[in-house]
Design a protein around this motif. Structure first.
Motif, PDB file in Angstrom:
ATOM      1  N   UNK A  96      77.803  -2.604  -3.581  1.00 40.73           N
ATOM      2  CA  UNK A  96      77.180  -1.860  -2.476  1.00 40.73           C
ATOM      3  C   UNK A  96      75.677  -1.731  -2.685  1.00 40.73           C
ATOM      4  N   UNK A  97      75.261  -1.508  -3.907  1.00 37.84           N
ATOM      5  CA  UNK A  97      73.832  -1.362  -4.193  1.00 37.84           C
ATOM      6  C   UNK A  97      73.105  -2.705  -4.058  1.00 37.84           C
ATOM      7  N   UNK A  98      73.748  -3.790  -4.498  1.00 43.40           N
ATOM      8  CA  UNK A  98      73.140  -5.116  -4.314  1.00 43.40           C
ATOM      9  C   UNK A  98      73.010  -5.416  -2.817  1.00 43.40           C
ATOM     10  N   UNK A  99      74.073  -5.149  -2.065  1.00 40.00           N
ATOM     11  CA  UNK A  99      74.052  -5.437  -0.624  1.00 40.00           C
ATOM     12  C   UNK A  99      73.014  -4.571   0.095  1.00 40.00           C
ATOM     13  N   UNK A 100      72.859  -3.325  -0.305  1.00 51.08           N
ATOM     14  CA  UNK A 100      71.875  -2.446   0.336  1.00 51.08           C
ATOM     15  C   UNK A 100      70.457  -3.007   0.183  1.00 51.08           C
TER      16      UNK A 100
END
Length: 188
Positions: A96-100
Motif C-alpha cells: 500500500x505504501x509503495x502504491x501510494x
C-alpha cells in the motif's frame, strides 16, 4: 528529448547478482537488460532484506518486488496462524505504501518459492497460505503477481543453490516472469 524512465527494483536475494556468480546475472539486471533503451535502473535489492527494510518512499515508473522469504523463515516456527496474520498485515502495508508513492506505475510482485530441501507438511501448508496472502495483497493494489513458486517447483536442483538462493538459471527464470508481465502490459 524524453526523460529517462526509472525501473525501481526492490526486494531480497531472489533478485540480486551475488548467488548467480555472474555480474549482471541476477533477476533484476537480466530483466533490466531486456528493457528498451532509456530505462534507468535504481536497484535497491539486498541480501537478507525483509518487509521491514523495503524502502517504500521511493518512486519508479516500473517496480519489481521480491520480498517475504526472509520474514517467513523466521516467522513460521511457532504460532503459525498468528504469525501469518502478522505477515499479511506487514506485506499489505508495504504494498500500500509503495502504491501510494507510485499510483500509476507497473508494480510486479513475486511470491515465495520453496527451498531446495523438502518442507514438512505444516510448513508447506504455511508457505501456500503465505503465497495466497501475497496474491490477495498484490490484487488489492492493482499489482501484477508473478508465480515464482510454481515456476521453481520441480526445478529446485537447477534453480537454487545454498538451499535457498537462486542460481543463474533461477534468476533467468525470475527475469523471464518479470518480462512476460512487462511485455503483456507495457512493452507493446
Amino acid at each position: 528529448m524524453h526523460e529517462p524512465k526509472t525501473y525501481l527494483a526492490l526486494g531480497d536475494s531472489m533478485s540480486i547478482d551475488y548467488y548467480t556468480g555472474v555480474e549482471g546475472g541476477g533477476a533484476v539486471r537480466q530483466f533490466h537488460a531486456r528493457l528498451p533503451a532509456g530505462w534507468r535502473l535504481e536497484d535497491r535489492t539486498a541480501n537478507g532484506a525483509t518487509l521491514e527494510t523495503v524502502p517504500v518512499h521511493l518512486r519508479g515508473d516500473l517496480i519489481t518486488l521480491t520480498i517475504g522469504g526472509n520474514n517467513l523463515r523466521f516467522m513460521l516456527k511457532s504460532k503459525r496462524h498468528e504469525e501469518l496474520a502478522d505477515f499479511a498485515l506487514m506485506h499489505a502495508d508495504v504494498l500500500a505504501r509503495i502504491r501510494a508513492k507510485n499510483p500509476t506505475s507497473l508494480l510486479i510482485v513475486g511470491n515465495v518459492y520453496a527451498p531446495q530441501f523438502p518442507l514438512d507438511p505444516e510448513l508447506s501448508e504455511s508457505l501456500g497460505e503465505a503465497n495466497a496472502i501475497i496474491a490477495k495483497n498484490v490484487a488489492a493494489v492493482d499489482g501484477q503477481l508473478v508465480d515464482i513458486h510454481s515456476c521453481f517447483l520441480g526445478h529446485e536442483q537447477t534453480y537454487l543453490c545454498e538451499l535457498i538462493e537462486p542460481t543463474l538459471a533461477g534468476a533467468r527464470a525470475i527475469a523471464e516472469l518479470f518480462w512476460k508481465v512487462w511485455d503483456s502490459r507495457a512493452g507493446r
